[in-house]
Motif scaffolding. Structure first.
Motif, PDB file in Angstrom:
ATOM      1  N   ALA A  87       0.847  -1.193   0.000  1.00  0.00           N
ATOM      2  CA  ALA A  87       0.000   0.000   0.000  1.00  0.00           C
ATOM      3  C   ALA A  87       0.885   1.247   0.000  1.00  0.00           C
ATOM      4  O   ALA A  87       1.676   1.433  -0.909  1.00  0.00           O
ATOM      5  CB  ALA A  87      -0.979  -0.022   1.166  1.00  0.00           C
ATOM      6  N   GLU A  89       3.060   1.963   2.478  1.00  0.00           N
ATOM      7  CA  GLU A  89       4.101   1.757   3.471  1.00  0.00           C
ATOM      8  C   GLU A  89       5.320   1.097   2.830  1.00  0.00           C
ATOM      9  O   GLU A  89       5.187   0.211   1.984  1.00  0.00           O
ATOM     10  CB  GLU A  89       3.581   0.890   4.623  1.00  0.00           C
ATOM     11  CG  GLU A  89       2.408   1.524   5.372  1.00  0.00           C
ATOM     12  CD  GLU A  89       1.907   0.643   6.483  1.00  0.00           C
ATOM     13  OE1 GLU A  89       2.413  -0.497   6.591  1.00  0.00           O
ATOM     14  OE2 GLU A  89       1.034   1.074   7.241  1.00  0.00           O
ATOM     15  N   CYS A 145      -4.180  -5.486   9.690  1.00  0.00           N
ATOM     16  CA  CYS A 145      -3.255  -4.691   8.890  1.00  0.00           C
ATOM     17  C   CYS A 145      -4.062  -3.621   8.172  1.00  0.00           C
ATOM     18  O   CYS A 145      -4.978  -3.949   7.400  1.00  0.00           O
ATOM     19  CB  CYS A 145      -2.496  -5.558   7.897  1.00  0.00           C
ATOM     20  SG  CYS A 145      -1.289  -4.655   6.907  1.00  0.00           S
ATOM     21  N   LEU A 146      -3.755  -2.353   8.431  1.00  0.00           N
ATOM     22  CA  LEU A 146      -4.496  -1.232   7.847  1.00  0.00           C
ATOM     23  C   LEU A 146      -5.982  -1.322   8.178  1.00  0.00           C
ATOM     24  O   LEU A 146      -6.841  -0.978   7.359  1.00  0.00           O
ATOM     25  CB  LEU A 146      -4.283  -1.170   6.331  1.00  0.00           C
ATOM     26  CG  LEU A 146      -2.834  -0.960   5.869  1.00  0.00           C
ATOM     27  CD1 LEU A 146      -2.769  -0.968   4.345  1.00  0.00           C
ATOM     28  CD2 LEU A 146      -2.274   0.336   6.416  1.00  0.00           C
TER      29      LEU A 146
END
Length: 266
Positions: A87, A89, A145-146
């Motif tokens: 994404a 990151e 995650c996210l």
């Protein structure tokens, strides 16, 4: 702020329409840059952010390749790749040199207290070796995650139920009682149907979850509350989920939407 008259001779405040021009210049510049860049980066829509993201990631990729060619980013123990991108990151792995040690001295280092390791597959020996390189906490699936729960197995109901609760929070009975069917249809299409989209991009929602969300949307549309719509629905729900071009009401079909959203990863 500019007040535009709605009628020829306005006398009261309700006769004017307020228009704000605070962000007009920024939108104009964004539109001009997007138009110029569209010749080199064919993208849909007007927003400039996706184009800038592509340009930045392209430059970042070139910098990583150059750093690897000059042995600035070397291997780090058992970790094969020196760069991981997910994404928005980016994680860099490498053995620090004397110059890179200055960055650590100034506090530019990974906060291991906020990091965790989750092993998808492998032996216990590999996990021990990995933890020696990254001494952070170990976590097992399911993890988040996210904001999305991830697991190698089927997610438990406790991890999926928050989606249903978020949809229900958008369809409050007191709100629906103040609107007609047309207004409730807009809320169902634009607000309630948008809540599970983020989850559908990563995970398949099980059939029971989709049935619960459909029941919430159906009850709100036909009754304006959380009461059952049995005997009050004007058309069947499969017809409601059809596009307006084929005689439906255009309400999102979550099953088809999940298939379409996850097909983009193929």
């Amino acid at each position: 702020m500019v007040l535009l008259p709605k009628i020829d001779v306005p006398k009261e405040a309700k006769d004017f329409r307020p228009i704000t021009l605070v962000h007009s210049f920024a939108k104009l510049v964004s539109k001009l840059l997007a138009t110029r860049l569209s010749a080199f980066l064919p993208r849909l829509g007007d927003p400039l952010s996706p184009m800038l993201f592509i340009i930045a990631m392209d430059i970042l990729d070139r910098l990583f390749k150059k750093a690897a060619a000059e042995n600035i980013l070397g291997p780090c123990g058992i970790i094969e790749h020196s760069c991981r991108i997910y994404a928005d990151e980016v994680i860099l792995f490498g053995t620090p040199s004397a110059q890179e040690g200055l960055a650590i001295a100034f506090g530019l280092c990974t906060n291991l207290q906020k990091c965790s390791i989750t092993l998808i597959f492998g032996e216990a020996e590999q996990l021990a070796a990995l933890q020696s390189e990254l001494p952070c906490q170990l976590m097992s699936f399911p993890i988040k995650c996210l904001g999305v729960p991830l697991s190698t197995k089927s997610l438990p109901k406790s991890a999926i139920r928050p989606v249903i609760e978020k949809v229900a929070a958008k369809l409050t009975p007191w709100h629906g009682s103040l609107m007609n069917k047309s207004g409730r249809l807009v809320v169902v299409k634009s607000v309630a149907s948008a809540v599970p989209i983020y989850r559908l991009m990563a995970n398949n929602l099980p059939p029971w979850t989709i049935e619960k969300i459909d029941a919430l949307r159906r009850n709100f549309l036909w009754t304006g509350s959380d009461r059952s719509a049995r005997g009050k629905a004007m058309v069947a729900w499969p017809l409601v989920s059809r596009p307006t071009s084929v005689g439906g009401l255009g309400v999102l079909d979550l099953r088809l939407a999940g298939t379409a959203l996850q097909a983009r990863w193929l």
